[in-house]
Design an enzyme around this catalytic site. Sequence first.
Site, PDB file in Angstrom:
ATOM      1  CE  LYS A 178     -48.960 -35.795  11.641  1.00  0.00           C
ATOM      2  NZ  LYS A 178     -48.295 -34.505  11.457  1.00  0.00           N
TER       3      LYS A 178
ATOM      4  CE1 TYR B 125     -51.864 -37.192   9.377  1.00  0.00           C
ATOM      5  CE2 TYR B 125     -53.857 -37.366  10.707  1.00  0.00           C
ATOM      6  CZ  TYR B 125     -52.834 -36.607  10.168  1.00  0.00           C
ATOM      7  OH  TYR B 125     -52.785 -35.258  10.432  1.00  0.00           O
TER       8      TYR B 125
ATOM      9  CG  PHE C 127     -69.286 -40.166   3.601  1.00  0.00           C
ATOM     10  CD1 PHE C 127     -69.436 -41.084   2.576  1.00  0.00           C
ATOM     11  CD2 PHE C 127     -68.501 -39.034   3.376  1.00  0.00           C
ATOM     12  CE1 PHE C 127     -68.798 -40.899   1.351  1.00  0.00           C
ATOM     13  CE2 PHE C 127     -67.861 -38.837   2.165  1.00  0.00           C
ATOM     14  CZ  PHE C 127     -68.014 -39.778   1.146  1.00  0.00           C
TER      15      PHE C 127
ATOM     16  CG  PHE D 104     -60.223 -31.481  17.869  1.00  0.00           C
ATOM     17  CD1 PHE D 104     -59.105 -31.372  18.706  1.00  0.00           C
ATOM     18  CD2 PHE D 104     -61.144 -32.478  18.153  1.00  0.00           C
ATOM     19  CE1 PHE D 104     -58.931 -32.225  19.802  1.00  0.00           C
ATOM     20  CE2 PHE D 104     -60.981 -33.332  19.247  1.00  0.00           C
ATOM     21  CZ  PHE D 104     -59.879 -33.200  20.066  1.00  0.00           C
TER      22      PHE D 104
ATOM     23  N   GLY E  57     -65.090 -46.270  10.730  1.00  0.00           N
ATOM     24  CA  GLY E  57     -64.159 -45.550  11.597  1.00  0.00           C
ATOM     25  C   GLY E  57     -64.472 -44.079  11.804  1.00  0.00           C
TER      26      GLY E  57
HETATM   27  N1  LIG Z   1     -55.537 -29.912   7.988  1.00  0.00           N
HETATM   28  C1  LIG Z   1     -56.010 -30.369   9.151  1.00  0.00           C
HETATM   29  O1  LIG Z   1     -57.199 -30.207   9.485  1.00  0.00           O
HETATM   30  C2  LIG Z   1     -55.073 -31.077  10.115  1.00  0.00           C
HETATM   31  C3  LIG Z   1     -55.627 -31.706  11.246  1.00  0.00           C
HETATM   32  C4  LIG Z   1     -54.764 -32.340  12.146  1.00  0.00           C
HETATM   33  C5  LIG Z   1     -53.391 -32.319  11.936  1.00  0.00           C
HETATM   34  N2  LIG Z   1     -52.870 -31.728  10.822  1.00  0.00           N
HETATM   35  C6  LIG Z   1     -51.408 -31.730  10.643  1.00  0.00           C
HETATM   36  O2  LIG Z   1     -50.972 -30.410  10.346  1.00  0.00           O
HETATM   37  C7  LIG Z   1     -49.834 -30.428   9.489  1.00  0.00           C
HETATM   38  C8  LIG Z   1     -50.088 -29.519   8.309  1.00  0.00           C
HETATM   39  O3  LIG Z   1     -51.261 -29.940   7.609  1.00  0.00           O
HETATM   40  P1  LIG Z   1     -51.738 -29.182   6.301  1.00  0.00           P
HETATM   41  O4  LIG Z   1     -53.197 -29.385   6.199  1.00  0.00           O
HETATM   42  O5  LIG Z   1     -51.179 -27.824   6.308  1.00  0.00           O
HETATM   43  O6  LIG Z   1     -51.013 -30.082   5.187  1.00  0.00           O
HETATM   44  P2  LIG Z   1     -50.332 -29.634   3.807  1.00  0.00           P
HETATM   45  O7  LIG Z   1     -50.201 -30.849   2.971  1.00  0.00           O
HETATM   46  O8  LIG Z   1     -51.027 -28.442   3.256  1.00  0.00           O
HETATM   47  O9  LIG Z   1     -48.872 -29.163   4.291  1.00  0.00           O
HETATM   48  C9  LIG Z   1     -47.819 -30.059   4.522  1.00  0.00           C
HETATM   49  C10 LIG Z   1     -46.590 -29.479   3.850  1.00  0.00           C
HETATM   50  O10 LIG Z   1     -45.460 -30.298   4.171  1.00  0.00           O
HETATM   51  C11 LIG Z   1     -44.674 -30.480   3.001  1.00  0.00           C
HETATM   52  N3  LIG Z   1     -43.944 -31.734   3.204  1.00  0.00           N
HETATM   53  C12 LIG Z   1     -44.460 -32.975   3.404  1.00  0.00           C
HETATM   54  N4  LIG Z   1     -43.475 -33.850   3.653  1.00  0.00           N
HETATM   55  C13 LIG Z   1     -42.303 -33.157   3.605  1.00  0.00           C
HETATM   56  C14 LIG Z   1     -40.934 -33.498   3.831  1.00  0.00           C
HETATM   57  N5  LIG Z   1     -40.568 -34.753   4.116  1.00  0.00           N
HETATM   58  N6  LIG Z   1     -39.994 -32.525   3.724  1.00  0.00           N
HETATM   59  C15 LIG Z   1     -40.347 -31.247   3.418  1.00  0.00           C
HETATM   60  N7  LIG Z   1     -41.628 -30.865   3.225  1.00  0.00           N
HETATM   61  C16 LIG Z   1     -42.587 -31.809   3.325  1.00  0.00           C
HETATM   62  C17 LIG Z   1     -45.660 -30.486   1.848  1.00  0.00           C
HETATM   63  O11 LIG Z   1     -45.046 -30.120   0.613  1.00  0.00           O
HETATM   64  C18 LIG Z   1     -46.686 -29.434   2.321  1.00  0.00           C
HETATM   65  O12 LIG Z   1     -46.329 -28.137   1.881  1.00  0.00           O
HETATM   66  C19 LIG Z   1     -49.607 -31.902   9.126  1.00  0.00           C
HETATM   67  O13 LIG Z   1     -48.572 -32.393   9.935  1.00  0.00           O
HETATM   68  C20 LIG Z   1     -50.935 -32.568   9.461  1.00  0.00           C
HETATM   69  O14 LIG Z   1     -50.751 -33.903   9.815  1.00  0.00           O
HETATM   70  C21 LIG Z   1     -53.676 -31.114   9.897  1.00  0.00           C
END
Ligand SMILES: NC(=O)c1ccc[n+]([C@@H]2O[C@H](COP(=O)([O-])OP(=O)(O)OC[C@H]3O[C@@H](n4cnc5c(N)ncnc54)[C@H](O)[C@@H]3O)[C@@H](O)[C@H]2O)c1
Length: 331
Positions: A144, A140, A207, A168, A283
């Site tokens: 990114k 993952y 954990f 974070f 990890g």
């Molecule tokens: N939640 C956290 O704490 C966190 C921490 C670090 C980074 N992130 C990053 O933030 C972003 C949002 O995270 P989140 O928690 O809101 O996730 P989430 O799963 O709630 O939102 C992701 C959205 O993207 C859509 N999606 C995925 N692949 C797609 C594609 N190919 N085409 C169109 N839509 C697509 C999904 O349907 C979903 O609505 C992500 O990129 C994630 O890696 C999140």
Amino acid sequence: MNVLVTGGAGYIGSHAVRALIEAGHTPIVLDSLEHGHAASVGEAELILGNVLDHELVARACRQFSIEAVMHFAAYIEVGESMVDPIKYYANNTMSVLSLLKTMQENGVGKFIFSSTAATYGQSEKVPIAEDAPLAPINVYGHSKLIVEQVCSWLARQTEFGFIALRYFNAGGAHPDGTIGEDHNPESHLIPLVFQTALGKRKSISIFGDDYDTPDGTCVRDYIHVWDLAKAHVKAMEHLANGGASGAFNLGAGNGHSVREIIECARRASGAAIPAEIKPRRAGDPAVLVADPGRAFETFNWRPEISDLKSIVGSAWQWHSTHPDGYADAEL
Ligand SMILES: NC(=O)c1ccc[n+]([C@@H]2O[C@H](COP(=O)([O-])OP(=O)(O)OC[C@H]3O[C@@H](n4cnc5c(N)ncnc54)[C@H](O)[C@@H]3O)[C@@H](O)[C@H]2O)c1
């Protein structure tokens, strides 16, 4: 500005959509709804589709005169990324190359990218600044990091500006209680703790309680999702005003242990929330805390409600009124 928000029906993206509207911009959401929720998008335009659909994205860029892209769409499960790496490189890396190409062909040169603290891996030094070694320990994080590196080269070689925001731990829900966190599967601590408070789980797993931290449990930097959303708007405006590209940490700059979160959730909900000690997970670093100074200075942004009580309190407001997430909102 007219902003294409990919993944705007997800947890963080839906909050960014609200922040964009509040700041006077026009978000256009593109989401496959594979994990998102149409109800979270509110009054914004929602295009149902995949980032990989070149024609659809190109049409959206033209139809809505898109000036910038905020890219949230991704898969987010670290464990799954280790079992099925191709799934993650395809959706988190390859699809971004397609998106960047479509943007270039349509004259869209501003890109705000959801990156992650997972790009650092096991950082030796805490708090972690942006110049710390980038050494992800899972697919993952690597999926990114590749995008960040591609963006750096594009910014050097072409008319392209980007901001990679390394989050974070995002937590909490919109202060008005109408949108919040609803992942399926859920792997984040705060919603899991409240699922336990609501009786949907028997107990919350801790954990490891033998880490070298004040109470033995892991320490993480929690940032309120509404503060996070507003930072995206600031980052986009920075680019629009000719600011330089780069990567920025988004955290509060202080850490809270797993036990502290559970304790705070017990106070917010009044529920007992039974906890079970389990072995450490491979990890999991003992402490992950951001040095958010670069974002503070560059964007003139500060977290305003990222104290633990506000994060956990707003999460409880959401979960207690939407025990089944958006299934309740859509009734
Ligand atoms: N939640 C956290 O704490 C966190 C921490 C670090 C980074 N992130 C990053 O933030 C972003 C949002 O995270 P989140 O928690 O809101 O996730 P989430 O799963 O709630 O939102 C992701 C959205 O993207 C859509 N999606 C995925 N692949 C797609 C594609 N190919 N085409 C169109 N839509 C697509 C999904 O349907 C979903 O609505 C992500 O990129 C994630 O890696 C999140």
